[in-house]
Design an enzyme around this catalytic site. Sequence first.
Site, PDB file in Angstrom:
ATOM      1  N   HIS A   1      14.419  24.538 -17.957  1.00  0.00           N
ATOM      2  CA  HIS A   1      15.686  23.830 -18.152  1.00  0.00           C
ATOM      3  C   HIS A   1      15.494  22.332 -18.004  1.00  0.00           C
ATOM      4  O   HIS A   1      16.444  21.607 -17.749  1.00  0.00           O
ATOM      5  CB  HIS A   1      16.725  24.360 -17.157  1.00  0.00           C
ATOM      6  CG  HIS A   1      17.083  25.787 -17.444  1.00  0.00           C
ATOM      7  ND1 HIS A   1      18.018  26.133 -18.386  1.00  0.00           N
ATOM      8  CD2 HIS A   1      16.565  26.957 -16.970  1.00  0.00           C
ATOM      9  CE1 HIS A   1      18.096  27.460 -18.456  1.00  0.00           C
ATOM     10  NE2 HIS A   1      17.216  27.982 -17.611  1.00  0.00           N
TER      11      HIS A   1
ATOM     12  N   GLU B   1      -7.522  12.662  -9.525  1.00  0.00           N
ATOM     13  CA  GLU B   1      -8.370  11.751  -8.742  1.00  0.00           C
ATOM     14  C   GLU B   1      -9.847  12.108  -8.976  1.00  0.00           C
ATOM     15  O   GLU B   1     -10.723  11.263  -8.840  1.00  0.00           O
ATOM     16  CB  GLU B   1      -8.020  11.830  -7.245  1.00  0.00           C
ATOM     17  CG  GLU B   1      -8.507  10.628  -6.453  1.00  0.00           C
ATOM     18  CD  GLU B   1      -7.936  10.524  -5.046  1.00  0.00           C
ATOM     19  OE1 GLU B   1      -7.003   9.725  -4.822  1.00  0.00           O
ATOM     20  OE2 GLU B   1      -8.413  11.249  -4.150  1.00  0.00           O
TER      21      GLU B   1
ATOM     22  N   LYS C   1      -8.875  11.159   7.140  1.00  0.00           N
ATOM     23  CA  LYS C   1     -10.335  11.251   7.107  1.00  0.00           C
ATOM     24  C   LYS C   1     -10.953   9.952   7.650  1.00  0.00           C
ATOM     25  O   LYS C   1     -11.811   9.962   8.507  1.00  0.00           O
ATOM     26  CB  LYS C   1     -10.794  11.513   5.665  1.00  0.00           C
ATOM     27  CG  LYS C   1     -12.289  11.624   5.522  1.00  0.00           C
ATOM     28  CD  LYS C   1     -12.706  11.985   4.109  1.00  0.00           C
ATOM     29  CE  LYS C   1     -14.219  11.854   3.980  1.00  0.00           C
ATOM     30  NZ  LYS C   1     -14.732  12.156   2.667  1.00  0.00           N
TER      31      LYS C   1
ATOM     32  N   GLU D   1      -1.014   3.263   5.126  1.00  0.00           N
ATOM     33  CA  GLU D   1       0.272   3.968   5.242  1.00  0.00           C
ATOM     34  C   GLU D   1       0.259   4.914   6.435  1.00  0.00           C
ATOM     35  O   GLU D   1       1.207   4.971   7.228  1.00  0.00           O
ATOM     36  CB  GLU D   1       0.552   4.789   3.970  1.00  0.00           C
ATOM     37  CG  GLU D   1       0.722   3.980   2.703  1.00  0.00           C
ATOM     38  CD  GLU D   1      -0.597   3.731   1.966  1.00  0.00           C
ATOM     39  OE1 GLU D   1      -1.670   3.775   2.611  1.00  0.00           O
ATOM     40  OE2 GLU D   1      -0.543   3.478   0.753  1.00  0.00           O
TER      41      GLU D   1
HETATM   42  O1  F6P Z   1      -5.883   7.037  -1.882  1.00  0.00           O
HETATM   43  C1  F6P Z   1      -7.096   7.648  -1.911  1.00  0.00           C
HETATM   44  C2  F6P Z   1      -7.464   8.445  -0.706  1.00  0.00           C
HETATM   45  O2  F6P Z   1      -8.677   7.976  -0.267  1.00  0.00           O
HETATM   46  C3  F6P Z   1      -7.517   9.919  -1.016  1.00  0.00           C
HETATM   47  O3  F6P Z   1      -8.677  10.286  -1.654  1.00  0.00           O
HETATM   48  C4  F6P Z   1      -7.343  10.497   0.334  1.00  0.00           C
HETATM   49  O4  F6P Z   1      -7.009  11.843   0.259  1.00  0.00           O
HETATM   50  C5  F6P Z   1      -6.222   9.640   0.859  1.00  0.00           C
HETATM   51  O5  F6P Z   1      -6.538   8.348   0.366  1.00  0.00           O
HETATM   52  C6  F6P Z   1      -6.042   9.628   2.345  1.00  0.00           C
HETATM   53  O6  F6P Z   1      -7.178   9.156   3.015  1.00  0.00           O
HETATM   54  P1  F6P Z   1      -7.403   9.397   4.554  1.00  0.00           P
HETATM   55  O7  F6P Z   1      -7.455  10.851   4.802  1.00  0.00           O
HETATM   56  O8  F6P Z   1      -8.684   8.706   4.878  1.00  0.00           O
HETATM   57  O9  F6P Z   1      -6.247   8.774   5.301  1.00  0.00           O
END
Ligand code: F6P
Length: 624
Positions: free
Chosen positions: A431, A400, A253, A259
Amino acid sequence: MALTNKSRTPNSASASRRHTLTRHVHLAAKKARRNTSATCSAMEVPISKDAAWKDLEEHVNAIEETHLRDLMTDEERVMSMIKESEGIVVDYSRQRVLPETMTKLLKLAEAAKLREKIDSMFSGEHINSTEDRAVLHVALRAPTTEKIVVDGKDVVPDVHEVLEKIKVFSERVRNGEWLGATGKPLTNVVCVGIGGSFLGPLFVHTAIETNQEAMDKAQGRELRFLANVDPVDVARALSGLDPETTLVVVVSKTFTTAETMLNARTVRTWITSALGQDAVAKHMVAVSTNLKLVKEFGIDPENAFAFWDWVGGRYSVCSAVGILPLALQYGYETTDLFLQGAWSIDKHFRDTPFDQNLPVLLGMIAVWNVSFLHCPARAILPYCQALAKLAPHIQQVSMESNGKGVAIDGTTLDFETGEIDFGEPGTNGQHSFYQLIHQGRVIPCDFIGTIKSQQSVYLKGEVVSNHDELMCNFFAQADALAQGKSATDLRAENVPDALIPHKTFTGNRPSSSILLPELNAYTTGQILALYEHRVAVQGFVWGLNSFDQWGVELGKVLASQIRKQMNEARTKGRLMSSQDGHNASTTYLLNKYLSGKAQLKYADAKDVFPCDIIASEDCKVPSD
Ligand code: F6P
């Protein structure tokens, strides 16, 4: 969109006893919160001060006098707590509620202005006030006949414009019109993204991949996900794939998530080192609200699929975040069915009177379990392997959203909110952790089953088919939790006295049973929306903001400080000291980590897959 204020007449319910330990914990938490209460200029009266809340608190005593074993014998009560809508059956007769509990809960909904809040959400108001945003994931599945206005603009046409772009692009890739840099069809898709940009699409993919219709459409194609920044996940996601036939979808987003961006650069290098720089244009596309950063990354904005800031990350699976990868794998028509399923529940949520409204009823029962019966967790237990990724997805959607300690106006909440969601498909969970659910903590459970299985197995000579065998457990577990087994029952079975305490089941443990006709793209959309709206109901009643997530920020900031120090330590070959500002524990652990691998070669390292680029005895640094 015209929204009417429908009847809020409740219907029936039932109940039982509270655990002493959880009560002590609750009282201690309440006391601590009273002492740390925050202030805010425009404070609203918390819902816990409302007469409807107080009434429910007092009502707990009546519930403590009951046991589900007895309540389940009241046929009228039971039948009044089984609701069927949009083809989904929800049975909450095994919740610790009496008919009057439901009346009181719906009064609480009224006091919390639930109807008005739902209307505000559907009408595009900026109900996510801390981020000043509308909350309109429902607009992502609205048909073209709907009009949903945000800041003076109808967003439904924008949604359908992106859907059309996905349709055209996915069809071109699927029919071989869009080819890779070396002229080969792109049969594999790797989605790079994390959190909401991963869990929702993975949930839907897992839900439909063994549905026969979807399977037929996915013939010869593969869909994978890369979420964790752990290089092990890179190695696993790319293992056996050929860059020549792989399309990478970077899903973020914000297009800033550390990451995801490192993984995107990693996969870009995997593509370009095999096929050259120009291959990015054919092998990488993006889904984001931040098209400027998409361009800076090197992906042509023409190959980017937009969404909007009024879609929360964890609510984004119905945007291009989920629809693009799923359309590439299963064809656009499949994703259309998924959206239609979600919309069927959106309409139901928007238009149905609360006493028949599935997300409202489930949400109010969750409020009851958490805030009045003090249940700390909720288990999501699908008796359907294809729903294996429902619990991980709902963990984010729920925790969240509602894992908050303050109300929307910033005041500290003096009651428990949110729950710890977890789960595994039945019978695997049986289990594993069901021991605790049967004889340890009281964990309300959602049992989810399907009438028809996606795949059938029925062996000659077996008493039941494999799916019937699975579903026998679905029916048995809910009753085992509710009924329990008393010492008297055990004595009648000649169980030795010494074993009676160990073999006793207290019962009176609440659950809801949710029965779907079958699991396909449409019903997957339904189950998604059902859970999304249940979470919203809980947050609306608790009076918190279910649509921000400030709690994830602090860890990100600290990680980025450590990243800088890590680089310095590696490049200068130094260890951490108290000067670096960490406590003794972090300094010790960092130094243990840093000195456990030999000196870093960051400055002139080569791109290496999948080996770590740090020299150590087991992993040689590449020489020039
Ligand atoms: O770690 C929180 C967060 O902002 C989530 O709410 C979101 O889904 C995720 O990181 C990934 O964010 P982005 O789509 O901006 O990479």
